[in-house]
Write an enzyme that holds these catalytic residues in place. Structure first.
Site, PDB file in Angstrom:
ATOM      1  N   ARG A   1       0.841  -1.206   0.000  1.00  0.00           N
ATOM      2  CA  ARG A   1       0.000   0.000   0.000  1.00  0.00           C
ATOM      3  C   ARG A   1       0.875   1.254   0.000  1.00  0.00           C
ATOM      4  O   ARG A   1       1.027   1.913  -1.014  1.00  0.00           O
ATOM      5  CB  ARG A   1      -0.964  -0.038   1.207  1.00  0.00           C
ATOM      6  CG  ARG A   1      -2.078   0.982   1.136  1.00  0.00           C
ATOM      7  CD  ARG A   1      -1.701   2.388   1.570  1.00  0.00           C
ATOM      8  NE  ARG A   1      -1.197   2.484   2.929  1.00  0.00           N
ATOM      9  CZ  ARG A   1      -0.633   3.588   3.431  1.00  0.00           C
ATOM     10  NH1 ARG A   1      -0.513   4.676   2.682  1.00  0.00           N
ATOM     11  NH2 ARG A   1      -0.158   3.608   4.656  1.00  0.00           N
TER      12      ARG A   1
ATOM     13  N   CYS B   1       4.887   9.279  -0.255  1.00  0.00           N
ATOM     14  CA  CYS B   1       3.488   9.723  -0.155  1.00  0.00           C
ATOM     15  C   CYS B   1       3.210  10.641  -1.337  1.00  0.00           C
ATOM     16  O   CYS B   1       3.987  11.559  -1.594  1.00  0.00           O
ATOM     17  CB  CYS B   1       3.258  10.464   1.155  1.00  0.00           C
ATOM     18  SG  CYS B   1       1.584  11.113   1.291  1.00  0.00           S
TER      19      CYS B   1
HETATM   20  C1  LIG Z   1     -10.748  11.511   0.517  1.00  0.00           C
HETATM   21  C2  LIG Z   1     -10.940  11.890  -0.940  1.00  0.00           C
HETATM   22  C3  LIG Z   1     -11.763  10.861  -1.662  1.00  0.00           C
HETATM   23  C4  LIG Z   1     -11.685  13.216  -0.940  1.00  0.00           C
HETATM   24  O1  LIG Z   1     -11.621  13.803  -2.228  1.00  0.00           O
HETATM   25  P1  LIG Z   1     -12.728  14.845  -2.708  1.00  0.00           P
HETATM   26  O2  LIG Z   1     -12.409  15.198  -4.134  1.00  0.00           O
HETATM   27  O3  LIG Z   1     -12.837  15.941  -1.722  1.00  0.00           O
HETATM   28  O4  LIG Z   1     -14.027  13.924  -2.572  1.00  0.00           O
HETATM   29  P2  LIG Z   1     -15.450  14.076  -3.091  1.00  0.00           P
HETATM   30  O5  LIG Z   1     -16.329  13.516  -2.017  1.00  0.00           O
HETATM   31  O6  LIG Z   1     -15.733  15.465  -3.594  1.00  0.00           O
HETATM   32  O7  LIG Z   1     -15.467  13.072  -4.341  1.00  0.00           O
HETATM   33  C5  LIG Z   1     -14.748  13.345  -5.532  1.00  0.00           C
HETATM   34  C6  LIG Z   1     -14.850  12.135  -6.443  1.00  0.00           C
HETATM   35  O8  LIG Z   1     -14.175  11.021  -5.850  1.00  0.00           O
HETATM   36  C7  LIG Z   1     -15.100   9.947  -5.652  1.00  0.00           C
HETATM   37  N1  LIG Z   1     -14.761   9.333  -4.363  1.00  0.00           N
HETATM   38  C8  LIG Z   1     -14.826   9.892  -3.146  1.00  0.00           C
HETATM   39  N2  LIG Z   1     -14.383   9.029  -2.235  1.00  0.00           N
HETATM   40  C9  LIG Z   1     -14.049   7.904  -2.897  1.00  0.00           C
HETATM   41  C10 LIG Z   1     -13.508   6.675  -2.480  1.00  0.00           C
HETATM   42  N3  LIG Z   1     -13.227   6.407  -1.215  1.00  0.00           N
HETATM   43  N4  LIG Z   1     -13.263   5.743  -3.416  1.00  0.00           N
HETATM   44  C11 LIG Z   1     -13.521   5.973  -4.717  1.00  0.00           C
HETATM   45  N5  LIG Z   1     -14.018   7.150  -5.176  1.00  0.00           N
HETATM   46  C12 LIG Z   1     -14.275   8.088  -4.260  1.00  0.00           C
HETATM   47  C13 LIG Z   1     -16.472  10.605  -5.625  1.00  0.00           C
HETATM   48  O9  LIG Z   1     -17.452   9.671  -5.970  1.00  0.00           O
HETATM   49  C14 LIG Z   1     -16.290  11.670  -6.669  1.00  0.00           C
HETATM   50  O10 LIG Z   1     -16.317  11.078  -7.962  1.00  0.00           O
HETATM   51  P3  LIG Z   1     -16.857  11.884  -9.252  1.00  0.00           P
HETATM   52  O11 LIG Z   1     -18.237  12.324  -8.873  1.00  0.00           O
HETATM   53  O12 LIG Z   1     -15.909  13.049  -9.424  1.00  0.00           O
HETATM   54  O13 LIG Z   1     -16.755  10.866 -10.363  1.00  0.00           O
HETATM   55  C15 LIG Z   1      -9.602  12.050  -1.663  1.00  0.00           C
HETATM   56  O14 LIG Z   1      -8.957  13.150  -1.105  1.00  0.00           O
HETATM   57  C16 LIG Z   1      -8.710  10.854  -1.542  1.00  0.00           C
HETATM   58  O15 LIG Z   1      -8.976   9.795  -2.079  1.00  0.00           O
HETATM   59  N6  LIG Z   1      -7.603  11.030  -0.817  1.00  0.00           N
HETATM   60  C17 LIG Z   1      -6.693   9.899  -0.537  1.00  0.00           C
HETATM   61  C18 LIG Z   1      -5.295  10.369  -0.612  1.00  0.00           C
HETATM   62  C19 LIG Z   1      -4.371   9.228  -0.259  1.00  0.00           C
HETATM   63  O16 LIG Z   1      -4.645   8.060  -0.473  1.00  0.00           O
HETATM   64  N7  LIG Z   1      -3.198   9.607   0.272  1.00  0.00           N
HETATM   65  C20 LIG Z   1      -2.205   8.665   0.643  1.00  0.00           C
HETATM   66  C21 LIG Z   1      -2.567   7.866   1.861  1.00  0.00           C
HETATM   67  S1  LIG Z   1      -2.178   8.644   3.382  1.00  0.00           S
HETATM   68  C22 LIG Z   1      -0.542   8.235   3.623  1.00  0.00           C
HETATM   69  O17 LIG Z   1       0.094   7.690   2.786  1.00  0.00           O
HETATM   70  C23 LIG Z   1       0.068   8.533   4.962  1.00  0.00           C
HETATM   71  C24 LIG Z   1       0.251   7.278   5.803  1.00  0.00           C
HETATM   72  C25 LIG Z   1      -1.084   6.669   6.178  1.00  0.00           C
HETATM   73  O18 LIG Z   1       0.991   6.283   5.115  1.00  0.00           O
HETATM   74  C26 LIG Z   1       1.009   7.638   7.108  1.00  0.00           C
HETATM   75  C27 LIG Z   1       2.213   8.532   6.879  1.00  0.00           C
HETATM   76  O19 LIG Z   1       3.204   8.123   6.283  1.00  0.00           O
HETATM   77  O20 LIG Z   1       2.118   9.682   7.317  1.00  0.00           O
END
Ligand SMILES: CC(C)(COP(=O)([O-])OP(=O)([O-])OC[C@H]1O[C@@H](n2cnc3c(N)ncnc32)[C@H](O)[C@@H]1OP(=O)([O-])[O-])[C@@H](O)C(=O)NCCC(=O)NCCSC(=O)C[C@@](C)(O)CC(=O)[O-]
Length: 313
Positions: free
Chosen positions: A26, A252
């Site tokens: 992941r 990230c």
């Molecule tokens: C949270 C959102 C979705 C908000 O993103 P948004 O654009 O604000 O969401 P929205 O509610 O306006 O939706 C936008 C579009 O995304 C779709 N959507 C909405 N949610 C989902 C979902 N779950 N799965 C699939 N589709 C989704 C939704 O249906 C819509 O589709 P459209 O109408 O445009 O076709 C977005 O910001 C996002 O996906 N962010 C994830 C970012 C990410 O994965 N970052 C890396 C992980 S964190 C990390 O690595 C740190 C960690 C954990 O390892 C610890 C560390 O090292 O610090």
């Protein structure tokens, strides 16, 4: 200043258990530009499952527009072999993500994530820290209603790529909120790997005032080569769980310049040397790293992986 002599006095001979959470499939892959084929991801997870990890994080149910590499989450969770005694957490940012994960019918654990920096949180999930914590409450309650374990992450626990140094009090507050929301453990992420023994020690001293060590894990990226030193500090403070990724894969997508997590092989060698039992077979992990490189045409190895595979050759 961090007291090194205190470290050497407390080296243990008893084989305490230390839990290593493998996050390579992941965290390790999410920032990869070239799509890693689903069958390679599945085979990677299957091989990791046989190494002795108690938890192998497998994918994210995030928006594929935000993180295209994780777009095959449904196929990955359905196709992997599941071994008794191993959990397969998936990262979930919001309720739609959880509902998609639940619909697969195979999820045993999710990981939710908050941050200790508003600027990072906005870039990562399009919400401030407080907004994202509020949204997470719905996610954690629905998961718990479905008997799904929930783990929490806090990002930017030492520094943020946009805001600079993080206040330890903010980390403590976010960790407390995640536990109140029902997370069984909170993993403290140094997302950009800027932590040093002093800054990590200060951060942990503050967090440990309100969160017990057995509810914490650490998640160090190794951007500045400080991750193992920071694990040592965490171990000395009683923490017995850490995340790492095969060969130190990763980064990230919302933290430019951040390299991968601490390499699992280096962490295992360190923990074994310290006297911990991890239940994980280091040789098998190294063979998995070599297989993954061959399957994807990569050359990146951990230091321990490179040293031991050179001896094998
Ligand atoms: C949270 C959102 C979705 C908000 O993103 P948004 O654009 O604000 O969401 P929205 O509610 O306006 O939706 C936008 C579009 O995304 C779709 N959507 C909405 N949610 C989902 C979902 N779950 N799965 C699939 N589709 C989704 C939704 O249906 C819509 O589709 P459209 O109408 O445009 O076709 C977005 O910001 C996002 O996906 N962010 C994830 C970012 C990410 O994965 N970052 C890396 C992980 S964190 C990390 O690595 C740190 C960690 C954990 O390892 C610890 C560390 O090292 O610090």
């Amino acid at each position: 200043m961090y007291n090194i002599s205190k470290i050497s006095r407390s080296f243990s001979t008893k084989k305490d258990f230390f839990r290593v959470v493998e996050v390579g499939a992941r965290d390790g892959l999410q920032a990869e530009k070239n799509f890693v084929a689903t069958d390679i991801k599945v085979e990677l997870i299957n091989r990791l499952s046989k190494c002795g990890f108690k938890a192998v994080e497998v994918t994210s149910f995030v928006s594929p527009k935000w993180v295209p590499q994780m777009a095959d989450h449904n196929e990955v969770v359905r196709q992997i072999e599941r071994h008794d005694g191993v959990n397969y957490p998936v990262l979930v940012p919001n309720l739609p993500g959880l509902k998609n994960a639940l619909a697969t019918g195979v999820i045993d654990e999710i990981a939710v994530f908050g941050a200790a920096s508003d600027a990072f949180s906005k870039k990562n999930v399009n919400a401030t820290v407080d907004e994202s914590l509020k949204k997470l409450l719905d996610v954690t309650s629905l998961a718990l209603e479905n008997n799904i374990k929930v783990r929490g992450y806090v990002s930017c626990v030492v520094g943020c790529p946009y805001e600079g140094a993080t206040k330890p009090e903010v980390v403590a507050k976010v960790a407390e909120k995640l536990l109140e929301a029902g997370c069984y453990e909170v993993s403290l992420g140094d997302t950009i790997g800027v932590g040093t023994v002093n800054s990590v020690s200060r951060m942990l001293n503050t967090v440990l005032k309100s969160v017990p060590a057995d509810k914490l894990a650490v998640h160090f990226h190794d951007t500045y080569g400080q991750a193992l030193a920071n694990v040592l500090v965490s171990v000395e403070k009683g923490i017995r769980a850490a995340d790492s990724s095969l060969s130190g894969l990763g980064g990230c997508p919302y933290a430019k310049g951040a390299t991968g997590n601490l390499a699992t092989e280096d962490l295992l060698y360190f923990l074994e040397g310290y006297g911990f039992n991890t239940g994980i077979n280091l040789d098998n992990v190294i063979s998995t790293a070599l297989w993954f490189n061959e399957a994807t045409g990569r050359t990146k190895m951990s230091r321990v992986g490179a040293a031991i595979s050179a001896k094998r050759a």
